[in-house]
Design a protein around this motif. Structure first.
Motif, PDB file in Angstrom:
ATOM      1  N   THR A 146      -2.703  15.306   2.247  1.00 18.55           N
ATOM      2  CA  THR A 146      -2.507  13.973   3.693  1.00 18.55           C
ATOM      3  C   THR A 146      -3.139  14.284   4.731  1.00 18.55           C
ATOM      4  OG1 THR A 146      -0.401  14.666   3.235  1.00 18.55           O
ATOM      5  CG2 THR A 146      -0.878  13.139   1.994  1.00 18.55           C
ATOM      6  N   GLN A 165      -7.176  10.981   4.035  1.00 19.46           N
ATOM      7  CA  GLN A 165      -5.409  10.272   4.090  1.00 19.46           C
ATOM      8  C   GLN A 165      -6.044   8.789   4.992  1.00 19.46           C
ATOM      9  OE1 GLN A 165      -4.176   9.321   7.075  1.00 19.46           O
ATOM     10  NE2 GLN A 165      -2.583   7.462   6.059  1.00 19.46           N
ATOM     11  N   GLY A 166      -6.016   7.808   4.094  1.00 24.42           N
ATOM     12  CA  GLY A 166      -5.867   6.570   4.629  1.00 24.42           C
ATOM     13  C   GLY A 166      -7.103   5.877   3.801  1.00 24.42           C
ATOM     14  N   SER A 216      -1.776   8.029   0.200  1.00 20.60           N
ATOM     15  CA  SER A 216      -1.191   8.127   1.331  1.00 20.60           C
ATOM     16  C   SER A 216      -0.115   8.973   1.700  1.00 20.60           C
ATOM     17  CB  SER A 216      -0.494   6.452   0.643  1.00 20.60           C
ATOM     18  OG  SER A 216       0.999   6.953  -0.568  1.00 20.60           O
ATOM     19  N   ASN A 217       0.224   8.402   2.919  1.00 17.54           N
ATOM     20  CA  ASN A 217       1.059   9.323   3.883  1.00 17.54           C
ATOM     21  C   ASN A 217       1.966  10.245   2.100  1.00 17.54           C
ATOM     22  OD1 ASN A 217      -0.301  10.155   6.284  1.00 17.54           O
ATOM     23  ND2 ASN A 217       0.601   7.771   6.493  1.00 17.54           N
ATOM     24  N   ARG A 257      -0.226   0.488   2.807  1.00 18.73           N
ATOM     25  CA  ARG A 257      -0.774   1.464   2.189  1.00 18.73           C
ATOM     26  C   ARG A 257      -1.931   2.350   2.445  1.00 18.73           C
ATOM     27  NH1 ARG A 257       3.165   0.439  -2.245  1.00 18.73           N
ATOM     28  NH2 ARG A 257       3.058   2.550  -2.723  1.00 18.73           N
ATOM     29  N   LEU A 258      -2.551   2.206   2.654  1.00 18.50           N
ATOM     30  CA  LEU A 258      -3.892   2.994   2.851  1.00 18.50           C
ATOM     31  C   LEU A 258      -4.735   2.136   4.444  1.00 18.50           C
ATOM     32  CD1 LEU A 258      -5.684   3.455  -0.701  1.00 18.50           C
ATOM     33  CD2 LEU A 258      -4.188   4.899   0.415  1.00 18.50           C
ATOM     34  N   SER A 259      -5.041   1.457   4.414  1.00 20.19           N
ATOM     35  CA  SER A 259      -5.581   1.899   6.046  1.00 20.19           C
ATOM     36  C   SER A 259      -6.438   0.064   5.258  1.00 20.19           C
ATOM     37  CB  SER A 259      -6.622   2.216   6.364  1.00 20.19           C
ATOM     38  OG  SER A 259      -8.155   2.741   5.079  1.00 20.19           O
ATOM     39  N   GLU A 301      -7.095   1.168  12.838  1.00 22.76           N
ATOM     40  CA  GLU A 301      -7.013   1.862  12.085  1.00 22.76           C
ATOM     41  C   GLU A 301      -8.062   3.004  11.968  1.00 22.76           C
ATOM     42  OE1 GLU A 301      -3.840   1.649   9.395  1.00 22.76           O
ATOM     43  OE2 GLU A 301      -2.477   0.096  10.811  1.00 22.76           O
ATOM     44  N   ARG A 302      -7.328   4.983  11.406  1.00 23.35           N
ATOM     45  CA  ARG A 302      -8.558   5.471  10.988  1.00 23.35           C
ATOM     46  C   ARG A 302      -9.750   5.834  11.289  1.00 23.35           C
ATOM     47  NH1 ARG A 302     -11.043   6.021   6.187  1.00 23.35           N
ATOM     48  NH2 ARG A 302     -10.929   8.058   5.001  1.00 23.35           N
ATOM     49  N   GLN A 310     -11.724   1.577  11.243  1.00 23.86           N
ATOM     50  CA  GLN A 310     -11.043   0.395  10.073  1.00 23.86           C
ATOM     51  C   GLN A 310      -9.991  -0.774  10.338  1.00 23.86           C
ATOM     52  OE1 GLN A 310     -13.497   1.594   7.402  1.00 23.86           O
ATOM     53  NE2 GLN A 310     -11.992   0.099   6.204  1.00 23.86           N
TER      54      GLN A 310
END
Length: 764
Positions: free
Chosen positions: A138, A144-145, A149-150, A441-443, A483-484, A547
């Motif tokens: 993670t 991660q993402g 998920s974390n 939940r992810l990105s 994000e990400r 993203q």
């Protein structure tokens, strides 16, 4: 018009035979019309935005050919779940036209083995220390993402569609196979998202809904026609004409290589409502003739002669309103404008050829006992009242209407252009609910890509450049909508931490060109594919991939402007390209505004020229244009007040509104000119016009309200707004044509002698 009318009536059987042959020949094309849409399709091929996106796609691959499958499980690192994941991946790899399947199983860690950089799967054999593995996996920025998920309770599988086969039928096959595989996974909670999935599901749901609303509108229009005409011919003929109009327009679409997409899918309900107007005008004239004691054959001929030219003129002006969209830079708007204009003219041709030849097949009652006479008389009484009101209070009507229009139009100041990737569907719609789950939940699913080009080979081996890229990434993720972010800098940090952990603790990035070059060489040997994601073959470019949430083009344009200011200061000597799905949507908004303004302006020019040629009277030209401006101002104001944003689907509503508004005003003024030529005074000419043409205006408006009103309950914003706003347009047009227009005539008092000159269109 007399010659054409005689030709049509005298060749009844050949005309009907040709119609039957054309219907039979239309079956194959209609069953083979394709449906699809893409954001690229909204731009011309040489558009700079598309050229930048295509260059990016050629170098780094497309961002619109991946379907994401989210999987929820309390512990995605559990041995039993990993085994199930492996089996699921194997099944997905067997789907035709899939080039790659990526999952948590493909996630790799970098290791330093005796000075060599080695990449090995995180999930390689049994998991000895689950907690340590979870912390490591993670913490990996490339995993991660994306894959996990974390909390390690959600993972995703990504299936890439063959770029050469990324079309609607292939996507349908892939989605069908995918859903078959997933539905067999008992007890597995899954979510499906991605642009390819959304495209096909959107088209399928939209087409199903269009068919549903066409059916509902048809039933309601049939009931209304029965209420208005109370005979079979008043129902069968208009409905048959509009259905044939839709059929032949779809055939023309297919024959010219077109297909259904976001906007062209709405042509059918528009033609259903608009196409019935010509036949209703002619049937109303026919009923007036019969109630005046004229025998059936002469009544049919008289209706065709008198209204053939007027309906041709209104059809042409409506078609011009739609055809002005051909000047748009937005490709679907051009397509929509072209085929809707064609459909309007097809409706006219079908009306004048079929209506007179179908009438003999229907029985008719005596003039005094015609069905629907009560409705006919009730409408007549209402029109007489409107005539008296407009005559008596014409100045108050004009001033009051103008003030009300200006008051509503102040809402234009609040009007905003804003488009989304998932446009026209609400956040709670099942169509995109899965996408929001995966995004949370992810990105997020929508890429924002930035290419930094140094313009020289090995230019990316400059430590200062990587440090500035790191600043850009920090800037990107400072926005709540983004994000990400990942780039070559992210990769170099990871390699530096792996190969020289003590040095990396002091300085996360390598600070020497030679060391950077060494890391690049190690990465070439270890995993060249991973390196190719972030730089080109000559090492002159750096790709920064972030993203973004579907925040809307208005917000993304704000972010882009701020980013460009930051980039121009941070990278003064490098060339920058910003692209990706989010940028395509953002750039689309500017095209829409320019296209809408130019097409509406051009339509006004054309209609003004037609009015000038038709009436050859300056006052009447002004009188004719004012009622047509009102509905547009009212719609724009209402949209502003209620927060309805301009986007591809709502922008065309202005064109629809203009086409509807101009029809009735032309019918009114054309009849006014006829009565003037007959020697009537100004007041008598307006009275007769209000009573005769006003009746047809009310009938067609009622049908349009029923047809478009049903669309107001649609789940799709585009269809819903079309129904609601066009209904407002129709109501506004009624007020403009039956109250405001006569009042203007009384106030302006055009020269009646000049109006009694030869009419430009023979037979009117």
């Amino acid at each position: 018009m007399e010659r054409l009318a005689d030709f049509i009536i005298s060749n009844r059987r050949p005309v009907l035979a040709i119609a039957v042959i054309l219907v039979i020949a239309s079956i194959y094309p209609v069953l083979n019309v394709e449906a699809d849409f893409s954001l690229e399709g909204f731009f011309p091929e040489n558009d700079p935005t598309i050229e930048a996106y295509q260059l990016f796609s050629e170098e780094y691959g497309r961002d619109d050919n991946v379907i994401a499958i989210g999987l929820s499980h309390p512990d995605v690192l559990e041995d039993a779940f990993i085994a199930r994941l492996r089996e699921l991946v194997r099944e997905l790899e067997d789907i035709d036209n899939i080039t790659d399947v990526l999952s948590l199983l493909d996630a790799q860690r970098l290791r330093n083995v005796d000075g060599r950089l080695v990449a090995e799967p995180f999930l390689n054999g049994e998991i000895a220390d689950r907690q340590a593995l979870m912390e490591e996996i993670t913490a990996d920025p490339f995993v991660q993402g994306l894959f996990i998920s974390n909390a390690a309770d959600f993972t995703a599988i990504y299936i890439a569609i063959d770029e050469d086969q990324n079309n609607f039928p292939v996507r349908e096959q892939i989605i069908g196979d995918l859903m078959h595989i997933l539905s067999a996974q008992n007890g597995l909670e899954y979510y499906v998202a991605g642009i390819p999935y959304f495209r096909n599901q959107y088209v399928n749901v939209l087409n199903s809904e269009i068919i549903f609303y066409i059916s509902i509108s048809s039933v309601l229009i049939i009931l209304l026609l029965w209420f208005l005409f109370r005979n079979v011919q008043g129902i069968v003929i208009p409905i048959l004409i509009v259905w044939l109009t839709i059929l032949f327009t779809v055939v023309i679409l297919w024959a010219s290589g077109g297909y259904f997409e976001i906007l062209t899918s709405t042509i059918a309900p528009i033609l259903l409502c608009v196409g019935v107007a010509d036949s209703v005008h002619m049937l109303s004239k026919y009923r007036d003739n019969r109630m005046a004691g004229i025998e059936k054959p002469p009544a049919v001929r008289e209706s065709l002669i008198v209204l053939g030219s007027a309906t041709f003129l209104t059809s042409v002006t409506t078609a011009i309103g739609f055809a002005t969209l051909l000047t748009s830079n937005v490709v679907p708007m051009r397509t929509f404008g072209l085929y809707t204009a064609i459909g309007v003219m097809v409706a006219y041709v079908i009306t004048i050829f079929l209506l007179p030849n179908l009438m003999p097949y229907f029985k008719d009652t005596s003039p005094g006992g015609l069905p629907g006479a009560r409705v006919h008389n009730a409408i007549g009484n209402f029109l007489q009242a409107t005539f008296r009101f407009s005559l008596r209070y014409h100045k108050a009507v004009v001033i009051g209407t103008l003030l009300a229009t200006v008051l509503i139009a102040t809402g234009i100041s609040q009007l905003r252009v804003n488009g989304f990737v998932f446009d026209d569907v609400g956040r709670d719609s099942p169509l995109i609910a899965d996408s929001y789950v995966i995004g949370e939940r992810l990105s997020p699913q929508f890429p924002l890509e930035i290419i930094i080009d140094t313009g020289q080979d090995d230019g990316i081996t400059d430590p200062d450049l990587l440090a500035r890229v790191a600043l850009l990434e920090e800037k990107l993720i400072s926005y709540d909508e983004i994000e990400r972010s990942r780039s070559l800098t992210t990769l170099m940090k990871q390699i530096h931490r792996t190969m020289q952990p003590e040095e990396a603790a002091l300085n996360p990035l390598p600070d020497a060109r030679t060391l950077l070059a060494q890391y690049l060489l190690l990465m070439e040997i270890t995993d060249a594919d991973a390196l190719d994601q972030f730089t080109d073959f000559t090492y002159s470019q750096i790709r920064v991939s972030a993203q973004a949430h579907d925040a809307g083009s208005w917000r993304m344009n704000q972010i882009r402007a701020e980013l460009l200011d930051f980039i121009s200061d941070t990278f003064p000597n490098e060339s920058i390209t910003m692209t990706g799905t989010t940028i395509l949507v953002a750039d689309l908004t500017d095209n829409i505004v320019r296209s809408l303004a130019s097409s509406i302006g051009l339509a006004f020019v054309f209609i003004s020229l037609i009015m000038a040629w038709l009436f050859r009277n300056f006052k009447l030209v002004i009188i004719s244009l004012l009622p047509n401006i009102m509905p547009l101002l009212v719609i724009a104001g209402v949209m502003g007040y209620f927060g309805i944003e301009i986007k591809p689907s709502t922008a065309v509503i202005f064109t629809i509104a203009f086409g509807i508004a101009v029809d009735d005003s032309i019918h009114f003024l054309a009849r006014f000119r006829i009565e003037s030529r007959r020697g009537r005074t100004l007041i008598d000419a307006v009275r007769v016009t209000t009573e005769k043409t006003g009746r047809a205006i009310i009938l067609t408006s009622a049908i349009l309200l029923v047809g478009f009103g049903t669309l107001g309950n649609s789940e799709f914003d585009s269809t819903m707004y079309m129904g609601q706003l066009v209904s407002i347009t129709i109501f506004t047009a009624i007020i403009a044509d039956l109250f405001f227009l006569p009042a203007l005539i009384y106030w302006f008092k055009p020269n009646m002698r000049a109006l009694r000159g030869e009419f430009p269109i023979k037979g009117v």
